[in-house]
Design an enzyme around this catalytic site. Structure first.
Site, PDB file in Angstrom:
ATOM      1  N   ASP A   1       0.378   1.684   8.573  1.00 16.07           N
ATOM      2  CA  ASP A   1      -0.169   0.916   9.698  1.00 16.07           C
ATOM      3  C   ASP A   1       0.645   1.078  10.985  1.00 16.07           C
ATOM      4  O   ASP A   1       0.144   0.800  12.067  1.00 16.07           O
ATOM      5  CB  ASP A   1      -0.226  -0.575   9.340  1.00 16.07           C
ATOM      6  CG  ASP A   1      -1.054  -0.843   8.092  1.00 16.07           C
ATOM      7  OD1 ASP A   1      -1.794   0.068   7.674  1.00 16.07           O
ATOM      8  OD2 ASP A   1      -0.951  -1.943   7.541  1.00 16.07           O
TER       9      ASP A   1
ATOM     10  N   LYS B   1       8.279   1.102   5.302  1.00 11.31           N
ATOM     11  CA  LYS B   1       7.106   1.903   4.934  1.00 11.31           C
ATOM     12  C   LYS B   1       5.844   1.219   5.427  1.00 11.31           C
ATOM     13  O   LYS B   1       5.763  -0.008   5.422  1.00 11.31           O
ATOM     14  CB  LYS B   1       7.079   2.019   3.419  1.00 11.31           C
ATOM     15  CG  LYS B   1       5.771   2.404   2.815  1.00 11.31           C
ATOM     16  CD  LYS B   1       5.025   1.400   1.930  1.00 11.31           C
ATOM     17  CE  LYS B   1       4.572   0.115   2.477  1.00 11.31           C
ATOM     18  NZ  LYS B   1       3.541  -0.582   1.683  1.00 11.31           N
ATOM     19  N   THR B   2       4.889   1.906   5.888  1.00 14.70           N
ATOM     20  CA  THR B   2       3.495   1.497   6.041  1.00 14.70           C
ATOM     21  C   THR B   2       2.753   2.461   6.950  1.00 14.70           C
ATOM     22  O   THR B   2       3.264   2.827   8.017  1.00 14.70           O
ATOM     23  CB  THR B   2       3.276   0.055   6.559  1.00 14.70           C
ATOM     24  OG1 THR B   2       1.873  -0.150   6.703  1.00 14.70           O
ATOM     25  CG2 THR B   2       3.954  -0.254   7.888  1.00 14.70           C
TER      26      THR B   2
ATOM     27  N   ARG C   1       1.237  -5.803  -4.893  1.00 16.57           N
ATOM     28  CA  ARG C   1       1.450  -6.696  -3.754  1.00 16.57           C
ATOM     29  C   ARG C   1       1.966  -8.086  -4.158  1.00 16.57           C
ATOM     30  O   ARG C   1       1.753  -9.043  -3.440  1.00 16.57           O
ATOM     31  CB  ARG C   1       0.143  -6.867  -2.967  1.00 16.57           C
ATOM     32  CG  ARG C   1      -0.337  -5.619  -2.267  1.00 16.57           C
ATOM     33  CD  ARG C   1      -1.459  -5.923  -1.306  1.00 16.57           C
ATOM     34  NE  ARG C   1      -1.976  -4.716  -0.701  1.00 16.57           N
ATOM     35  CZ  ARG C   1      -1.396  -4.068   0.315  1.00 16.57           C
ATOM     36  NH1 ARG C   1      -0.292  -4.535   0.836  1.00 16.57           N
ATOM     37  NH2 ARG C   1      -1.945  -2.969   0.788  1.00 16.57           N
TER      38      ARG C   1
ATOM     39  N   ASP D   1       5.663  -7.482   5.209  1.00 13.51           N
ATOM     40  CA  ASP D   1       5.709  -8.552   4.206  1.00 13.51           C
ATOM     41  C   ASP D   1       6.750  -8.238   3.125  1.00 13.51           C
ATOM     42  O   ASP D   1       7.489  -9.123   2.690  1.00 13.51           O
ATOM     43  CB  ASP D   1       4.338  -8.714   3.530  1.00 13.51           C
ATOM     44  CG  ASP D   1       3.327  -9.390   4.461  1.00 13.51           C
ATOM     45  OD1 ASP D   1       3.748 -10.207   5.300  1.00 13.51           O
ATOM     46  OD2 ASP D   1       2.118  -9.088   4.344  1.00 13.51           O
TER      47      ASP D   1
ATOM     48  N   GLY E   1       0.827  -1.213   0.000  1.00 13.61           N
ATOM     49  CA  GLY E   1       0.000   0.000   0.000  1.00 13.61           C
ATOM     50  C   GLY E   1       0.856   1.256   0.000  1.00 13.61           C
ATOM     51  O   GLY E   1       1.933   1.279   0.585  1.00 13.61           O
TER      52      GLY E   1
HETATM   53  P1  FBP Z   1       0.835  -2.083   3.669  1.00 12.99           P
HETATM   54  O1  FBP Z   1       0.998  -3.070   4.775  1.00 12.99           O
HETATM   55  O2  FBP Z   1       1.185  -2.644   2.351  1.00 12.99           O
HETATM   56  O3  FBP Z   1       1.559  -0.806   3.946  1.00 12.99           O
HETATM   57  O4  FBP Z   1      -0.703  -1.750   3.594  1.00 12.99           O
HETATM   58  C1  FBP Z   1      -1.294  -0.635   4.124  1.00 12.99           C
HETATM   59  C2  FBP Z   1      -2.791  -0.694   3.967  1.00 12.99           C
HETATM   60  O5  FBP Z   1      -3.211   0.640   3.807  1.00 12.99           O
HETATM   61  C3  FBP Z   1      -3.530  -1.376   5.119  1.00 12.99           C
HETATM   62  O6  FBP Z   1      -3.783  -0.498   6.177  1.00 12.99           O
HETATM   63  C4  FBP Z   1      -4.784  -1.843   4.455  1.00 12.99           C
HETATM   64  O7  FBP Z   1      -5.384  -2.941   5.113  1.00 12.99           O
HETATM   65  C5  FBP Z   1      -4.314  -2.224   3.098  1.00 12.99           C
HETATM   66  O8  FBP Z   1      -3.196  -1.412   2.814  1.00 12.99           O
HETATM   67  C6  FBP Z   1      -5.356  -2.035   2.049  1.00 12.99           C
HETATM   68  O9  FBP Z   1      -4.792  -2.185   0.797  1.00 12.99           O
HETATM   69  P2  FBP Z   1      -5.523  -2.925  -0.377  1.00 12.99           P
HETATM   70  O10 FBP Z   1      -6.552  -1.978  -0.856  1.00 12.99           O
HETATM   71  O11 FBP Z   1      -4.447  -3.223  -1.369  1.00 12.99           O
HETATM   72  O12 FBP Z   1      -6.109  -4.166   0.229  1.00 12.99           O
END
Ligand code: FBP
Length: 569
Positions: free
Chosen positions: A223, A220-221, A159, A190, A98
């Site tokens: 979250d 990065k994230t 992803r 991940d 994300g």
């Molecule tokens: P990352 O762990 O890749 O940084 O994801 C962040 C995030 O925004 C999460 O909070 C959320 O659950 C997810 O991506 C949603 O992404 P997608 O729309 O690809 O499922």
């Protein structure tokens, strides 16, 4: 064309008045890099810190080359080094997972520190682009254009998990075709696990002379669940996202106490961890904020959570407040003990009956899965509204995660709370709106904290490459005391987790700890926030102004800072 029309046309394609101005915002750099006008690469030396997890022995067996090279020792910057003179390296950078605010500045930091003697390539559309070999050279003009802007749109992201032998062969092909010396993976837990695996797989024997390709991760994230104690206080993107959500929640709180008739149930992105919900609660002080990790620790059932929520609604109503805000973390459902047990069994059932399940019509899927579960779990699944069941049965992402962003937990909470409020006191009015704040916060222009942090992470990652390192994640420590570029050995973070019904190596997600200062502060104040209107509206994030240098509150509390101000440079 009138002057105004000309001016408006000129603001197209990322040239708004704001974007043009924010590009000029100066970025501080850690003292180790020298002056902010001409930052220089640094070399690295070992610290006395060695990282290990409960699975370190198993990891050593699977990652023999990277572990032998790093001995899982944390590195720290050792001042300007001979790496300043390294020339001719060809480095590729990709975004994975994300988006998060500040990604573009990582690219700019890399570009700056690699200098004119080395070449930086962008990988289009994330790990998938690496497999396909979709690379292009990044120029100084590109860097000048993307600096301080939000999003990952300069490169794009995805992803894709690189795990099969065929995929590893494709990566090697890309490395050979573009004669790469190094890859930088900008991603979350991940993706950094992917970086660790790639570092091992590309350690030697990629090029004709038998040498390998270096791999460096960047944390990065939004979250906030990629944390390594004082070595990594927070991942980038968290600050910008939580400030955007806090502004919106603050505005909603202001509306509730103005219109005096609504409850707003707000689900906040953040995947499993509740760091985002906790931070937004600390910034805005709503009547109720649920913290998934606390619910898991207390083994609180769904019925008990609803009872707790309904009692606050009733008590506020008895005081004349038929309004309020509830914050719920995105991953809540997975932390409610009975739901967690059911989802674990469900995941195994889906992994073991993939083909049969895929062949069924959508209406037949719940009954089929129910027949594979224990009686208790089947009954629980059957008791849930269809909008929850459908999402529990939806495809997992490529890393095996339940797609919690698609589960309308906020609606479930409203529906169940409505019923319970009626039982407790039929005279209490309860009108509620639901919201999901997620995508709104991931790509905003980075706060100064995220902008400076990511630029310095880019400088650190580039320096690690010039210093010949592989299998590390770049980090900047001491965020309130000038900042120090450091490197965390990725293999030292790996654990074994069950995914897709199989054991896999992963970097464990950092969840909210009950004994953390941020959680303890929240717990000490929340009853007051429930009993009266003590909310605050932090307002929009600032790029120039009094709150520009602010750290996330939870990061300040958890790192023992004595003020909310960060200090890099
Ligand atoms: P990352 O762990 O890749 O940084 O994801 C962040 C995030 O925004 C999460 O909070 C959320 O659950 C997810 O991506 C949603 O992404 P997608 O729309 O690809 O499922």
């Amino acid at each position: 064309m009138s002057t105004l029309v000309e001016q408006l046309v000129n603001t197209e394609a990322h040239r708004s008045i704001f974007e043009t101005a924010v590009r000029r915002n100066p970025l501080p750099v850690c003292a180790a890099f020298g002056s902010s006008d001409q930052p220089q690469p640094v070399g690295f030396s070992d610290t006395s810190r060695v990282l290990s997890t409960k699975d370190s022995e198993g990891v050593r067996a699977q990652f023999p080359q990277t572990v032998a090279a790093s001995q899982n020792v944390v590195l720290t910057s050792a001042g300007a080094s001979s790496s300043t003179r390294v020339q001719g390296k060809r480095v590729a950078v990709l975004f994975s997972g994300g988006p998060a605010a500040g990604g573009h500045n990582v690219v700019c930091g890399l570009k700056r520190v690699l200098g004119t003697g080395n070449t930086l390539f962008g990988v289009k559309a994330g790990p998938k682009g690496l497999l396909k070999g979709s690379l292009f050279e990044i120029t100084d003009a590109d860097a000048d254009f993307i600096i301080n802007t939000g999003g990952f749109d300069f490169l794009g992201s995805d992803r894709t998990k690189i795990k099969s032998a065929e995929q590893f062969a494709q990566v090697r092909e890309t490395c050979i075709k573009h004669n790469l010396d190094a890859i930088v993976v900008v991603g979350g837990d991940d993706s950094n696990t992917n970086a660790a695996v790639l570092a091992e797989s590309l350690f030697t024997g990629v090029k004709a002379d038998g040498s390998g390709v270096q791999v460096i991760g960047v944390p990065k994230t939004i979250d906030g669940d990629l944390q390594v104690g004082d070595l990594l206080a927070i991942s980038f993107g968290f600050d910008t996202a939580t400030r955007i959500y806090s502004e919106m929640v603050g505005n909603i709180l202001q509306d509730t106490s103005s219109s005096l008739k609504y409850w707003h149930f707000v689900k906040l992105m953040g995947r499993s961890a509740s760091h985002v919900a906790l931070e937004v609660a600390l910034q805005t002080k709503p009547a109720i904020a649920l913290i998934s990790e606390e619910i898991a620790v207390n083994r609180e059932s769904l019925a008990s959570i609803i009872d707790r929520v309904a009692k606050v609604i009733v008590e506020r109503s008895h005081k004349g407040m038929n309004y309020g805000v509830l914050l719920a973390p995105e991953g809540l459902i997975e932390f409610i003990p009975e739901m967690n047990a059911m989802i674990a069994e469900l995941n195994d059932a889906l992994a073991h009956h993939t083909a049969e399940f895929a062949a069924l019509a959508d209406e037949a899927k719940p009954a089929f899965v129910g027949s594979k579960l224990s009686a208790d779990n089947a009954a629980l699944l059957a008791s849930l509204p269809h909008y929850i069941v459908n999402m529990l049965l939806a495809d997992r992402d490529s890393h095996g995660n339940l797609q919690v962003s698609l589960i309308p937990t906020e609606q479930l909470l409203i529906d169940m709370a409505k019923k319970r409020v009626k039982e407790l006191d039929p005279n209490v009015p309860f009108a509620a709106h639901n919201h999901f704040l997620g995508y709104e916060g991931r790509c905003g222009a980075p706060t100064l904290f995220d902008a400076a942090y990511t630029y310095n992470l880019g400088l650190t990652a580039g320096s690690l490459i010039l210093d010949g390192r592989t299998g590390y994640m770049a980090t900047v420590t001491g965020l309130t005391s000038g900042g120090t570029p450091q490197a965390i050995p990725l293999a030292g973070l790996l654990n074994i987790e069950r995914r897709h019904g199989k054991d896999e190596f992963v970097i464990e997600k950092a969840l909210v700890r009950m004994d953390s200062p941020a959680m303890r502060f929240f717990a000490s104040r929340r009853d007051e926030w429930a009993a009266s209107d003590l909310f605050s509206s932090p307002g929009p994030r600032q790029f120039w102004g009094p709150t520009t240098h602010q750290l996330p509150i939870s990061v300040a509390l958890n790192s023992g800072a004595d003020s909310l101000m960060f200090n890099i440079g």
